[in-house]
Enzyme design. Structure first.
Site, PDB file in Angstrom:
ATOM      1  N   SER A 169       0.859  -1.183   0.000  1.00  0.00           N
ATOM      2  CA  SER A 169       0.000   0.000   0.000  1.00  0.00           C
ATOM      3  C   SER A 169       0.887   1.222   0.000  1.00  0.00           C
ATOM      4  CB  SER A 169      -0.894   0.008   1.246  1.00  0.00           C
ATOM      5  OG  SER A 169      -1.510   1.269   1.443  1.00  0.00           O
ATOM      6  N   TYR A 182      -2.550  -0.918  10.878  1.00  0.00           N
ATOM      7  CA  TYR A 182      -2.467  -1.341   9.476  1.00  0.00           C
ATOM      8  C   TYR A 182      -1.099  -1.011   8.882  1.00  0.00           C
ATOM      9  CZ  TYR A 182      -3.691  -1.299   4.445  1.00  0.00           C
ATOM     10  OH  TYR A 182      -3.733  -1.506   3.100  1.00  0.00           O
TER      11      TYR A 182
END
Length: 643
Positions: A169, A182
């Site tokens: 990401s 995360y």
């Protein structure tokens, strides 16, 4: 200035050269096998359909192979696509998936050209609200699941000289408040991918990273059942939060932060096509790029992707400012009436009546730092893995009565709680307060990814990552009250990927992200967060107690024996025991090239504790030559972000 200009020119030339190389012909599917995890929805679902249309034999790993989405995927694709039951946190399902692919290979001879690690879950919330179990839950899927699946299928990828493609990401390159749960897994995924690429180069295997930007709305991450799960997490956070945390932040603050999620979904890209195009290039180009940073959003540019690019070049203070402007606007709206949450103020010099908490691993940096700070007049709480051990006794005898040896195994919740209770008791009796927390406890591990069992990854993460998180969350209320600081000992290997250190390196990458997120969240309270990055790891073994080095070396040698015993027979055949022995034979030589003193690192820790405005990061050179090649390697590592 000349060095900077030359570096930029070199980077541009490198980028142009690699870009041209990547524009070579594409390979053809022709029934070659592709295994994709996380195909129930989002990127995995759309990628499976795209590759099936290109003629690949797609093995679509789904969390629920009997679910509605899996059924729709099977019906919309050709007979070459197979839906495979796969929960990446379940070893038996990973093993069964591999057995199924091998069976198809034996019957048809398709081979396995590529593995796409796409499965992942999200989590959102401030560090002080997020329970430690949230960190473990997300890491089990996003990080350990990726590692386990990769290790399982890697022998088949090696045979085909194929590729591994990991979906990380943009948040694997950029730290923001409220995404540490995360973000640390994505930072770890970046390091794992880089280490894997370096180790697989000799086999002709390519490793590619795809870094999507703002696509949360279209993938379902910020909508439907997943958004409901995030809201359930919010309720869990509030119900389990410490009463002091509830009082400081308030329910309205928590609600305001989660209200951002639905707005974020409205601003995300409306199609997954840009990301799927990147995955297709990674699978089919003869020479794909190492990284694909894919801009999302609906505006002229994706702010997160722009910040991630700048993060490779700009000072941390500048990035903190940009991050604050991007994410912290609501914080002051709902916390400004709290006495603990005022505008930033200068922190005074540390009075000698203050206290200092340091986690000591019975030797190395922690031992020497405790002695240094005790000599400066601090009340030191020295957390030792074995408070009755020889080193702890020597430490107590060599210091003043202000030093307290505290039993602390950072993997044991009861010992962390007992340590906090002890510090609070001393505080009530003496009024000393807690000025600083130093997270120094850590363990090392060395070895190729294909040799390191999953238990090694979890063992090191329990100490280096989850231990740091748990200890920080426990003592943070006391640090907030004193407007003190948190100092985390990471490593240059938290910013530089090297072969054979993935087990250790991913925890240090994660530690960097955790520290950055913590700093952004704590700046409103006047709390500073500092990172100390030492270079040569062997410096921690060079200690006045010489047996410390040999005990650490013996543990690593024991790990080597475990690696060989537990290695897959095919891995043993490919590498051979002589290869494994040769890698470990360099450990003693590495110690001979490191500093004979911990003084440079202890000086950095002292500055972090005592300076009114310490630096955000202290990169401490090791080695005995003119320069430390690891530190130089870090400064040059920004070039790989260009490609």
């Amino acid at each position: 200035m000349i060095v900077v200009i030359l570096s930029v020119l070199l980077g541009v030339c490198f980028y142009v050269y690699k870009s041209r190389r990547s524009n070579l012909r594409r390979i053809h599917g022709e029934g070659q096998g592709i295994f994709i995890t996380g195909c129930d929805t989002g990127f995995g679902y759309d990628l499976a359909k795209r590759l099936d249309g290109l003629g690949f034999r797609v093995f679509a790993g789904c969390l629920n192979s009997n679910g509605k989405e899996a059924g729709e995927l099977a019906r919309s694709c050709s007979k070459l696509l197979s839906v495979v039951q796969l929960d990446v946190t379940k070893e038996d399902q990973i093993t069964s998936a591999k057995a199924y692919v091998e069976t198809v290979h034996r019957n048809i001879g398709c081979g396995l050209w590529a593995l796409v690690n796409n499965a992942g879950i999200d989590c959102y919330g401030d560090i002080e609200f997020s329970p430690t179990e949230f960190y473990r839950r997300v890491a089990d899927v996003n990080l350990f699941g990726m590692v386990h699946v990769t290790k399982t299928f890697l022998p088949m990828i090696r045979k085909s000289k194929g590729r591994v493609i990991n979906n990380t990401s943009v948040k694997g390159r950029l730290s923001l408040p409220r995404i540490s749960v995360y973000g640390i897994t994505k930072y770890g995924g970046e390091n794992f991918s880089d280490c894997l690429r370096l180790e697989m180069r000799k086999f002709g295997v390519k490793v590619v990273i795809v870094e999507p930007g703002n696509f949360g709305g279209v993938t379902g991450i910020l909508s439907g059942s997943n958004l409901n799960r995030l809201k359930d997490d919010k309720e869990t956070m509030w119900n389990r939060a410490d009463p002091e945390v509830k009082q400081v932040y308030g329910r309205k603050y928590l609600e305001s932060q989660f209200s951002e999620l639905e707005r974020a979904a409205d601003t995300s890209c409306r199609t997954t096509t840009p990301v799927i195009d990147a995955f297709e290039d990674a699978v089919t180009l003869e020479n794909p790029r190492t990284r694909y940073l894919v801009h999302g959003g609906r505006g002229l540019f994706d702010k997160c992707c722009v910040y991630a690019t700048l993060n490779s070049y700009l000072p941390t203070a500048w990035m903190d400012f940009l991050g604050a402007r991007y994410k912290l606007e609501l914080t002051f709206d709902y916390c400004q009436n709290c006495s603990d949450c005022q505008q930033l103020r200068a922190v005074p010099m540390v009075p000698k009546a203050q206290s200092k908490d340091t986690c000591v691993s019975d030797g190395g940096f922690g031992y020497d730092l405790a002695k240094r700070l005790d000599g400066l007049g601090f009340r030191v709480f020295a957390g030792c893995l074995n408070s009755n051990g020889k080193e702890a006794g020597e430490l107590a005898r060599s210091c003043s009565n202000l030093l307290h040896v505290v039993q602390l195994d950072v993997t044991k919740e009861d010992q962390i709680t007992a340590a906090k209770d002890y510090v609070e008791t001393v505080h009530r009796n003496t009024g000393c307060g807690l000025w600083a927390l130093v997270n120094n406890a850590g363990i090392d591990c060395f070895g190729d990814i294909e040799f390191c069992p999953m238990e090694f990854y979890r063992r090191v993460a329990d100490v280096n990552l989850f231990g740091m998180v748990h200890v920080t969350k426990t003592f943070l209320p006391m640090i907030r009250k004193s407007k003190g600081r948190v100092i985390n000992n990471t490593s240059v290997k938290g910013r530089l990927s090297l072969p054979r250190i993935s087990v250790y390196g991913i925890t240090k990458y994660e530690g960097e992200n955790f520290s950055d997120c913590l700093r952004l969240e704590m700046r409103k309270f006047g709390v500073k967060v500092v990172i100390v990055e030492h270079a040569k790891t062997s410096i921690t073994f060079i200690h006045p107690n010489a047996h410390m080095f040999y005990s650490q070396l013996k543990r690593l040698q024991d790990d080597k024996e475990t690696m060989w015993k537990k290695a897959d027979p095919e891995v043993k055949q490919v590498y051979g025991q002589k290869y494994l022995e040769s890698q470990f034979s360099g450990l003693e030589r590495a110690a001979d090239t490191s500093y004979r003193t911990t003084t440079p690192v202890i000086d950095a820790f002292e500055d972090a504790v005592t300076l009114e405005n310490p630096r955000t990061r202290y990169l401490v050179d090791g080695g005995r030559g003119l320069f430390d090649k690891y530190c130089v390697g870090f400064f040059l590592s920004f070039l790989h972000r260009l490609y």
